[in-house]
Design a protein around this motif. Structure first.
Motif, PDB file in Angstrom:
ATOM      1  N   ARG A 226       3.682  -1.951  56.953  1.00 53.47           N
ATOM      2  CA  ARG A 226       3.831  -2.297  55.446  1.00 53.47           C
ATOM      3  C   ARG A 226       4.470  -1.121  54.982  1.00 53.47           C
ATOM      4  NH1 ARG A 226       2.278  -7.425  53.993  1.00 53.47           N
ATOM      5  NH2 ARG A 226       1.470  -6.629  51.870  1.00 53.47           N
ATOM      6  N   ILE A 227       5.479  -0.998  54.539  1.00 52.14           N
ATOM      7  CA  ILE A 227       6.006   0.343  54.055  1.00 52.14           C
ATOM      8  C   ILE A 227       6.377   0.234  52.575  1.00 52.14           C
ATOM      9  CG2 ILE A 227       7.993   1.999  53.941  1.00 52.14           C
ATOM     10  CD1 ILE A 227       6.416   1.908  56.698  1.00 52.14           C
ATOM     11  N   GLY A 228       5.544   1.199  51.574  1.00 51.31           N
ATOM     12  CA  GLY A 228       5.951   1.211  50.206  1.00 51.31           C
ATOM     13  C   GLY A 228       6.982   2.126  49.883  1.00 51.31           C
ATOM     14  N   TYR A 229       8.252   1.473  49.589  1.00 49.17           N
ATOM     15  CA  TYR A 229       9.336   2.446  49.201  1.00 49.17           C
ATOM     16  C   TYR A 229       9.429   2.753  47.838  1.00 49.17           C
ATOM     17  CZ  TYR A 229      14.037   3.716  48.592  1.00 49.17           C
ATOM     18  OH  TYR A 229      15.364   4.223  48.256  1.00 49.17           O
ATOM     19  N   ILE A 230       9.500   3.988  47.536  1.00 50.02           N
ATOM     20  CA  ILE A 230       9.632   4.357  46.095  1.00 50.02           C
ATOM     21  C   ILE A 230      10.882   5.337  45.745  1.00 50.02           C
ATOM     22  CG2 ILE A 230       8.379   5.622  44.030  1.00 50.02           C
ATOM     23  CD1 ILE A 230       5.672   4.924  45.525  1.00 50.02           C
ATOM     24  N   ARG A 231      11.668   4.918  44.906  1.00 50.14           N
ATOM     25  CA  ARG A 231      12.715   5.777  44.520  1.00 50.14           C
ATOM     26  C   ARG A 231      12.479   6.089  43.192  1.00 50.14           C
ATOM     27  NH1 ARG A 231      19.372   4.875  45.430  1.00 50.14           N
ATOM     28  NH2 ARG A 231      19.785   6.936  45.188  1.00 50.14           N
ATOM     29  N   LEU A 232      12.671   7.718  43.171  1.00 48.17           N
ATOM     30  CA  LEU A 232      12.530   8.365  41.721  1.00 48.17           C
ATOM     31  C   LEU A 232      13.655   9.251  41.671  1.00 48.17           C
ATOM     32  CD1 LEU A 232      10.680   9.626  39.620  1.00 48.17           C
ATOM     33  CD2 LEU A 232       9.996  11.412  41.266  1.00 48.17           C
ATOM     34  N   ARG A 233      14.214   8.704  40.467  1.00 48.30           N
ATOM     35  CA  ARG A 233      15.750   9.133  40.087  1.00 48.30           C
ATOM     36  C   ARG A 233      15.502  10.641  39.275  1.00 48.30           C
ATOM     37  NH1 ARG A 233      19.457   5.337  41.388  1.00 48.30           N
ATOM     38  NH2 ARG A 233      18.627   3.107  41.684  1.00 48.30           N
ATOM     39  N   GLU A 234      14.572  10.800  38.582  1.00 51.42           N
ATOM     40  CA  GLU A 234      14.520  11.879  37.613  1.00 51.42           C
ATOM     41  C   GLU A 234      13.095  12.255  37.212  1.00 51.42           C
ATOM     42  OE1 GLU A 234      18.029  12.869  34.783  1.00 51.42           O
ATOM     43  OE2 GLU A 234      16.566  11.685  33.613  1.00 51.42           O
ATOM     44  N   PHE A 235      13.066  13.118  36.887  1.00 50.43           N
ATOM     45  CA  PHE A 235      11.300  13.450  36.414  1.00 50.43           C
ATOM     46  C   PHE A 235      11.490  13.529  34.817  1.00 50.43           C
ATOM     47  CE2 PHE A 235      11.605  15.061  40.769  1.00 50.43           C
ATOM     48  CZ  PHE A 235      10.223  14.932  41.235  1.00 50.43           C
ATOM     49  N   SER A 236      11.634  12.560  34.301  1.00 52.36           N
ATOM     50  CA  SER A 236      11.741  12.181  32.841  1.00 52.36           C
ATOM     51  C   SER A 236      10.230  12.299  32.322  1.00 52.36           C
ATOM     52  CB  SER A 236      12.197  11.042  32.298  1.00 52.36           C
ATOM     53  OG  SER A 236      11.535   9.935  32.699  1.00 52.36           O
ATOM     54  N   ALA A 237      10.105  12.218  30.690  1.00 51.39           N
ATOM     55  CA  ALA A 237       8.928  12.179  30.436  1.00 51.39           C
ATOM     56  C   ALA A 237       8.172  10.868  30.673  1.00 51.39           C
ATOM     57  CB  ALA A 237       8.986  12.340  28.833  1.00 51.39           C
ATOM     58  N   LYS A 253      -0.940  -4.076  47.367  1.00 46.61           N
ATOM     59  CA  LYS A 253      -0.497  -4.984  48.376  1.00 46.61           C
ATOM     60  C   LYS A 253      -0.652  -4.306  49.965  1.00 46.61           C
ATOM     61  CE  LYS A 253       3.318  -6.346  45.289  1.00 46.61           C
ATOM     62  NZ  LYS A 253       4.743  -6.100  45.097  1.00 46.61           N
ATOM     63  N   LYS A 254      -1.477  -3.314  49.859  1.00 49.49           N
ATOM     64  CA  LYS A 254      -2.203  -2.883  51.287  1.00 49.49           C
ATOM     65  C   LYS A 254      -0.879  -2.304  52.071  1.00 49.49           C
ATOM     66  CE  LYS A 254      -6.209  -4.786  49.952  1.00 49.49           C
ATOM     67  NZ  LYS A 254      -7.315  -3.819  49.396  1.00 49.49           N
ATOM     68  N   VAL A 255      -0.195  -1.400  51.509  1.00 51.08           N
ATOM     69  CA  VAL A 255       0.782  -0.664  52.554  1.00 51.08           C
ATOM     70  C   VAL A 255       0.268   0.275  53.284  1.00 51.08           C
ATOM     71  CG1 VAL A 255       2.468  -0.995  50.647  1.00 51.08           C
ATOM     72  CG2 VAL A 255       1.353   1.178  50.718  1.00 51.08           C
ATOM     73  N   ASP A 256       0.586   0.621  54.332  1.00 43.53           N
ATOM     74  CA  ASP A 256       0.217   1.523  55.219  1.00 43.53           C
ATOM     75  C   ASP A 256       0.871   2.772  55.300  1.00 43.53           C
ATOM     76  OD1 ASP A 256       2.033   0.983  57.092  1.00 43.53           O
ATOM     77  OD2 ASP A 256       0.770  -0.925  58.187  1.00 43.53           O
ATOM     78  N   SER A 257       1.946   2.787  54.770  1.00 46.95           N
ATOM     79  CA  SER A 257       2.797   4.120  54.903  1.00 46.95           C
ATOM     80  C   SER A 257       3.773   4.085  53.623  1.00 46.95           C
ATOM     81  CB  SER A 257       3.663   4.165  56.032  1.00 46.95           C
ATOM     82  OG  SER A 257       2.995   4.152  57.320  1.00 46.95           O
ATOM     83  N   TYR A 258       4.106   5.291  53.032  1.00 47.77           N
ATOM     84  CA  TYR A 258       5.077   5.208  51.996  1.00 47.77           C
ATOM     85  C   TYR A 258       6.331   6.328  52.433  1.00 47.77           C
ATOM     86  CZ  TYR A 258       1.508   3.762  48.608  1.00 47.77           C
ATOM     87  OH  TYR A 258       0.513   2.833  47.931  1.00 47.77           O
TER      88      TYR A 258
END
Length: 446
Positions: A226-237, A253-258
């Motif tokens: 169960r992969i938690g996929y996160i996309r960060l486009r910019e380091f805004s405030a 959601k009990k992910v086991d990897s990111y």
């Protein structure tokens, strides 16, 4: 660090940037502006020129000013008469060019406003993303942002914008439409929309301050993981708050990897980068900065990690600045496996100042290093698993964004394979560390 990103203003920031940025603090000139000069030159183009010279003289990281006689530059600048601010802008840019530093730069009021809007992560409008549809050549809504006036009014993806306050959008470019749609919060706007299967209709909306989404996330089932996929486009405030919510929801959601996708992320606020690093890292260094006199400051993790699950980071040649600080911190502390292409390679910090006429100045004030003391300037970070996309693969992903983070995305697919390796598949055991040091991260920006 449970500290809201809203605490700091884009006018109190330090930038560390690459493709986008500079590392900088934004401030008013204040007491360095001497009373006698202020009285003689106040509100004149020459005052602006002198203000810029003073800021560079006081803060620039290279005390030798690229072997330039900076005092002679002052005399030359002040010996001229400027009949307009535009003339002053030309003289300022010519003087700064002698420093040989593309990140020490002058911004006219429009450019400075664009920068501060970008890093604030907010815009005043109705909350839509638009494009000119390639087939219809019509201005079309790609999406309506969550909790925006557009969503509340029932605007849908695929709606065509036919007119804005009565002005036809035929052959109108996206930038022109954006300028018409944006405006002061609380003011009204009327869009004429076209929707398949429905007659054209007018929709009245009230503009509001919109928090722009910079973090997107989803749960993915990849084989038995169960992969938690996160996309960060910019380091805004708002990036740190959005990242905190993303990790919290995925933890539930009990992910086991990111997988943290920083590809194409040009940087942003340093404070956001530090807060986000602390969400993944319990102990260890995050970044060290060194100023013009050799003074150094270091910031470290502070035992506030939100997860210790295995993590892979995706990077490419456009991952710059704050992206590289976050990547370097997690890589050096062996907290994450880095997959992708060599990063951009910018390790300079700028201070950003608002000037008297609403223009701005970014001045390089420091050099930064990864926790292991690595200087990545002009070099970038080498991934643990280096995998460059071919031109054909890049075109395919650019033309079909839905393929990103799927088996058709080679870098993502390789990260999933790596996370499945038993060596990386177990949660990280936090190392022991001494009491962390900290810097005034709220004064920093990428």
């Amino acid at each position: 660090m449970n500290q809201s990103a809203k605490r700091y203003s884009p006018l109190q920031a330090v930038l560390i940037g690459g493709a986008m940025a500079t590392t900088a603090t934004i401030s008013l000139f204040g007491q360095a502006w001497t009373r006698c000069v202020h009285a003689a030159l106040q509100d004149s183009p020459k005052a602006l020129v002198y203000q810029v010279w003073q800021l560079v003289n006081r803060e620039y990281v290279d005390s030798k000013f690229n072997q330039q006689d900076w005092e002679a530059t002052r005399q030359s600048l002040l010996s001229k008469d400027y009949t307009s601010n535009d003339q002053a802008y030309v003289a300022i840019r010519e003087a700064l060019q002698k420093l040989g530093d593309p990140y020490t730069r002058f911004m006219d009021p429009k450019q400075f406003t664009a920068l501060t809007t970008q890093t604030s992560g907010e815009v005043s409008g109705i909350g839509i993303r638009m494009e000119v549809n390639e087939k219809t050549k019509r201005l079309t809504i790609v999406e309506a942002i969550e909790n925006s006036p557009a969503v509340k009014a029932g605007v849908k993806s695929g709606d065509e914008i036919l007119a804005i306050d009565g002005k036809s959008t035929l052959k109108m470019k996206v930038d022109e439409a954006s300028n018409l749609i944006r405006g002061k919060a609380g003011t009204g706007i009327t869009l004429r929309l076209g929707r398949p299967g429905k007659n054209q209709f007018d929709l009245k909306l009230t503009r509001a301050t919109i928090e722009l989404p910079t973090v997107n996330y989803t749960l993915k089932q990849e084989g038995g993981r169960r992969i938690g996929y996160i996309r960060l486009r910019e380091f805004s405030a708002h990036a740190a708050d959005q990242m905190r919510r993303a990790i919290g929801n995925l933890n539930n959601k009990k992910v086991d990897s990111y997988v943290l996708d920083l590809r194409g992320n040009p940087g942003g606020l340093l404070q956001a980068s530090i807060e986000i690093a602390r969400m993944w890292l319990d102990n260890g260094g995050i970044v060290k900065t060194v100023d013009r006199v050799g003074g150094s400051e270091e910031t470290k993790a502070n035992r506030t990690a939100l997860t210790n699950q295995p993590l892979a980071i995706l990077v490419d040649g456009n991952s710059a600045s704050a992206s590289e600080i976050l990547t370097g911190a997690l890589k050096d502390n062996k907290r994450a496996l880095v997959v992708g292409s060599q990063t951009f390679g910018k390790a300079l910090v700028q201070s950003v100042h608002e000037l008297t006429d609403g223009s701005g100045l970014a001045v390089t004030i420091a050099h930064y290093y990864t926790p292991k003391g690595t200087d990545i300037n002009h070099k970038g970070i080498t991934p643990d698993i280096q995998l460059d996309l071919t031109e054909a693969q890049e075109r395919q992903l650019a033309a079909n964004p839905d393929l990103i983070a799927t088996v058709n995305d080679p870098q993502y697919a390789r990260a999933i394979v790596a996370l499945s390796n038993t060596k990386f598949a177990q949660p990280m055991t936090p190392p022991q560390s001494s009491q962390p040091l900290s810097i005034r991260a709220e004064d920093l920006k990428f």
